[in-house]
Design a protein around this motif. Structure first.
Motif, PDB file in Angstrom:
ATOM      1  N   THR A 287       0.855  -1.180   0.000  1.00  0.00           N
ATOM      2  CA  THR A 287       0.000   0.000   0.000  1.00  0.00           C
ATOM      3  C   THR A 287       0.886   1.224   0.000  1.00  0.00           C
ATOM      4  OG1 THR A 287      -1.620  -1.185   1.298  1.00  0.00           O
ATOM      5  CG2 THR A 287      -1.833   1.195   1.262  1.00  0.00           C
TER       6      THR A 287
ATOM      7  N   ALA B 280      -0.499   5.914   2.392  1.00  0.00           N
ATOM      8  CA  ALA B 280      -1.272   5.735   3.627  1.00  0.00           C
ATOM      9  C   ALA B 280      -0.471   6.415   4.729  1.00  0.00           C
ATOM     10  CB  ALA B 280      -1.480   4.258   3.914  1.00  0.00           C
TER      11      ALA B 280
ATOM     12  N   MET C  18      -2.894   2.171   8.938  1.00  0.00           N
ATOM     13  CA  MET C  18      -2.597   1.086   7.988  1.00  0.00           C
ATOM     14  C   MET C  18      -1.554   0.142   8.580  1.00  0.00           C
ATOM     15  SD  MET C  18      -3.863   0.085   5.198  1.00  0.00           S
ATOM     16  CE  MET C  18      -4.595   1.470   4.320  1.00  0.00           C
TER      17      MET C  18
ATOM     18  N   LEU D 249      -3.161  -1.922  11.485  1.00  0.00           N
ATOM     19  CA  LEU D 249      -4.034  -2.978  10.963  1.00  0.00           C
ATOM     20  C   LEU D 249      -3.387  -4.360  11.021  1.00  0.00           C
ATOM     21  CD1 LEU D 249      -6.775  -3.295   9.315  1.00  0.00           C
ATOM     22  CD2 LEU D 249      -5.316  -3.316   7.282  1.00  0.00           C
TER      23      LEU D 249
ATOM     24  N   TYR E 113     -10.377   6.691   8.008  1.00  0.00           N
ATOM     25  CA  TYR E 113      -9.039   6.470   7.440  1.00  0.00           C
ATOM     26  C   TYR E 113      -9.075   5.448   6.303  1.00  0.00           C
ATOM     27  CZ  TYR E 113      -4.005   6.057   7.041  1.00  0.00           C
ATOM     28  OH  TYR E 113      -2.725   6.072   6.548  1.00  0.00           O
ATOM     29  N   TYR E 114      -9.742   4.307   6.573  1.00  0.00           N
ATOM     30  CA  TYR E 114      -9.752   3.255   5.533  1.00  0.00           C
ATOM     31  C   TYR E 114     -10.738   3.569   4.408  1.00  0.00           C
ATOM     32  CZ  TYR E 114      -7.321   0.671   9.231  1.00  0.00           C
ATOM     33  OH  TYR E 114      -6.443   0.282  10.205  1.00  0.00           O
TER      34      TYR E 114
ATOM     35  N   HIS F 285      -8.196   5.675   2.588  1.00  0.00           N
ATOM     36  CA  HIS F 285      -7.020   4.866   2.247  1.00  0.00           C
ATOM     37  C   HIS F 285      -7.434   3.400   2.307  1.00  0.00           C
ATOM     38  CE1 HIS F 285      -4.879   8.629   2.899  1.00  0.00           C
ATOM     39  NE2 HIS F 285      -5.462   8.692   4.083  1.00  0.00           N
ATOM     40  N   PRO F 286      -8.009   2.910   1.203  1.00  0.00           N
ATOM     41  CA  PRO F 286      -8.562   1.547   1.247  1.00  0.00           C
ATOM     42  C   PRO F 286      -7.511   0.498   1.625  1.00  0.00           C
ATOM     43  CG  PRO F 286      -9.300   2.705  -0.711  1.00  0.00           C
ATOM     44  CD  PRO F 286      -8.248   3.573  -0.086  1.00  0.00           C
ATOM     45  N   ILE F 287      -7.989  -0.559   2.268  1.00  0.00           N
ATOM     46  CA  ILE F 287      -7.128  -1.687   2.634  1.00  0.00           C
ATOM     47  C   ILE F 287      -7.035  -2.603   1.423  1.00  0.00           C
ATOM     48  CG2 ILE F 287      -6.913  -3.701   4.128  1.00  0.00           C
ATOM     49  CD1 ILE F 287      -8.743  -2.107   6.145  1.00  0.00           C
TER      50      ILE F 287
ATOM     51  N   GLY G 240     -15.124   1.959   5.939  1.00  0.00           N
ATOM     52  CA  GLY G 240     -13.857   1.691   5.282  1.00  0.00           C
ATOM     53  C   GLY G 240     -14.066   0.949   3.980  1.00  0.00           C
TER      54      GLY G 240
END
Lengths: 338, 326
Positions: free
Chosen positions: A46, A49, A58, A61, A228-229, A232-234, A319
């Motif tokens: 990623t 992030a 991130m 996680l 956040y997610y 900023h996708p996981i 998210g």
């Protein structure tokens, strides 16, 4: 059946009741298989992030703190150093929130041990107020973390990690809702003997922030920072097993759900089993309730997750998963469907 | 079926090991466990993780390093006493001289250290209630509530275990009554009486300490040090980004300093006969310190930085220690 026999042997070996090359060879093979399986877990990289207020959701996680391992009297001891502090979290462009937290982050470190390990937590309180660490799980009354530890002082919590499952720790000084709402909580994972099958493992803790101390939460977040997610996708790999350790630490709202879009997850309640209890796309969780969820996505694209109390979701508790192929592309959602 | 019974039996063993371990290795983990209460006072150790300054001063006195107590406190936590050496607080040789007296186990305080700790906690309660009163007088009971709650929720629980042996009349109910009235019937004239009863409860607990201690400048200066120490950390928690961002912590620290002033006012007339210059020095430091809290309402920008407050506190403590050494 076969699996169960292995666990029995492992228990015996763990306790030092069995030894010898024969038994050692008996467990070496599954360990080896698991090792190579674990090597095959492929976590997409990623970029973009950024950390916020000195912590990065991130990173949080997939960050598991297994402690400093020591061998004492033939036993595995995992030693953790946790400090209660205060720090300012920038929850969004307008809101700075003075959090009380463990090791400068909300949620605190994800403490991860194996069932039967000796856990030693050296806890220092530099948070201004009296605080404590109360672990869920089984332990002696003296280790229950109810006693307030004065600011500037330290204490040592020590107990055996039992039973395996997805647990939690938090400050238990009254008013508890305020101490938790300020950020004094974290996930506590006890792995079952022999572990769980390899997966892309991650921890999400749902938290609520009462920013004006009116007894209601104004903002919510997965892992500390609202939305956040969402922003900023996981990134997760197509068809790869995801194991989500999920904890609801939202005070002041009695219950939240967790909903996963376009999928059905397998649910392991409190992580207390190795076989799923049920399958669903929504699970209801009271405060401090936690579960393990397993799922994978066959189709590329972007998928949401959030509590289905949608007002709460829209106050920061949302998210995205970006499902990517082996080259890291999400493709156009739909066009890659097959 | 056979599987589960085997597992159950297997789990008994760790449980046994745990209980043995608790008795042998880390009995001190529970100040609550009766096992710790059996050691004789002469062999009691100082818990370097939690001891108050005046208790750590015993180590400081033996080793002869100025402000060693503060350094021990600042380098917490310790997983073992040996970390005094690995953290370079003591040399191996110095450590060997005191190693029989230090521990990381939760040992109950004894003697004067226990009394200073007891008096300090009651003093912190008084500080909380001082600022609660300021808000009550301004007809702001909601703002007073945290300061009425803290003595019950954070401090009383720490004292409860020693009330019996000190023959202190329990006063939790008086504090709780004040809390309930401030919450639900703040306009009732009865609130004034209830407040006085709560103060009375705390004061009669203090009164169980012998007069020889409560009128002893050395003892009270020990209490003042602890109170200011608490004020300093609360003040640190209140300030961020050059602003007073945590109102409750600002008010907490104000209350602690106000009560420290009251304590000093009681011993100053006694102390002035033997040590007028130091009384003057402490009074000046306290007055300077007090300017950080101009009113119960937190100022928009802090009057003093956290470092300035800590320096002023240190100056009171150091002068106090010199008085103590006479």
């Amino acid at each position: 059946m076969v699996q169960k026999r292995i666990y029995q042997r492992r228990d015996l070996i763990r306790l030092g009741l069995l030894g010898g090359a024969g038994v050692g060879a008996g467990i070496a093979l599954p360990q080896l298989v698991r090792y190579f399986q674990a090597q095959s877990i492929d976590i997409p990289t990623t970029t973009d992030a950024p950390p916020i207020s000195g912590m990065n959701p991130m990173t949080i996680l997939r960050d598991f703190d297994r402690g400093t391992v020591k061998q004492e009297n033939g036993r595995t001891v995992r030693e953790f150093r946790i400090e209660a502090t205060t720090s300012t979290l920038q929850l969004n462009s307008a809101v700075n929130f003075v959090s009380w937290n463990f090791n400068g982050r909300v949620p605190g470190p994800t403490i991860r041990v194996n069932a039967g390990d000796r856990v030693r937590v050296i806890f220092l309180n530099r948070g201004g107020h009296a605080h404590s660490m109360h672990f869920h799980g089984v332990h002696a009354a003296a280790m229950d973390g109810i006693r307030p530890i004065r600011n500037g002082t330290a204490t040592i919590y020590e107990f055996d990690a039992e039973p395996y499952g997805m647990h939690v720790y938090h400050c238990h000084v009254s008013p508890v809702a305020r101490h938790i709402g300020k950020g004094l909580y974290g996930a506590f994972i006890i792995d079952p003997p022999g572990g769980r099958p390899p997966a892309d493992e991650m921890v999400m803790v749902m938290g609520g922030f009462d920013i004006n101390e009116d007894g209601k939460n104004e903002l919510y977040a997965f892992n500390g920072i609202p939305n956040y997610y969402l922003e900023h996708p996981i990134r997760i790999r197509q068809n790869q097993l995801v194991r989500l350790y999920l904890l609801n630490m939202v005070e002041l709202d009695p219950v939240l759900t967790f909903h996963l879009h376009a999928n059905i997850f397998r649910l392991f309640r409190t992580g207390r089993s190795l076989q799923p209890d049920e399958e669903s796309d929504v699970v209801t969780m009271g405060t401090a309730e936690r579960h393990i969820l397993e799922f994978s996505y066959a189709l590329l694209g972007r998928y949401m997750f959030h509590p289905h109390q949608d007002v709460i979701a829209e106050k920061g508790c949302m998210g995205h998963f970006d499902v990517v192929d082996s080259t890291g592309r999400t493709g156009d959602a739909g066009s890659h469907a097959h | 079926m056979g599987f589960s019974s085997v597992r159950q039996r297997l789990f008994i063993l760790p449980a046994l090991l745990l209980s043995l371990g608790l008795l042998a290795g880390c009995s001190g983990q529970g100040a609550q466990t009766p096992a710790t209460a059996t050691s004789s006072p002469g062999t009691r150790k100082i818990n370097i993780n939690s001891a108050i300054l005046s208790e750590l001063d015993k180590i400081e006195g033996q080793i002869g390093i100025p402000s060693l107590s503060n350094r021990i406190q600042a380098a917490r936590p310790y997983a073992s006493p040996e970390e005094l050496v690995s953290k370079k607080i003591l040399t191996q040789e110095q450590f060997d001289r005191v190693k029989d007296q230090v521990s990381v186990e939760d040992v109950e305080l004894v003697g004067e250290a226990k009394d200073i700790d007891f008096m300090t906690k009651l003093g912190l309660m008084r500080g909380h209630l001082l600022v609660a009163k300021e808000w009550l007088d301004r007809k702001q009971p909601t703002l007073a509530l945290p300061h009425i709650g803290h003595p019950i929720e954070e401090i009383y629980v720490d004292l409860e275990g020693q009330l019996d042996e000190r023959k202190v009349k329990p006063f939790k109910a008086a504090l709780q009554k004040l809390q309930v009235q401030a919450q639900f019937s703040a306009n009732s004239p009865e609130l004034t009486t209830t407040y006085a009863e709560a103060i009375q409860g705390i004061d009669s607990a203090m009164a169980t300490l012998p007069n020889t201690q409560r009128k002893d400048p050395r003892f009270i200066l020990g209490v003042i040090s602890e109170m200011l120490d608490a004020a300093g950390t609360e003040y640190g928690a209140a300030i961020s980004n050059g602003k007073v961002s945590a109102r409750i912590e600002y008010e907490d620290s104000r209350g602690f300093v106000l009560y420290a002033q009251q304590l000093f006012a009681e011993i100053a007339p006694i102390l002035i006969k033997s040590d007028a210059p130091r009384v003057k020095a402490i009074r000046e430091s306290l007055n300077k310190l007090q300017t950080a809290w101009p009113a119960i309402e937190a100022p928009a920008t802090p009057v003093m930085s956290v470092d300035q407050v800590r320096t002023a506190i240190k100056s009171v403590e150091l002068t106090g220690q010199k008085v103590a050494s006479f």
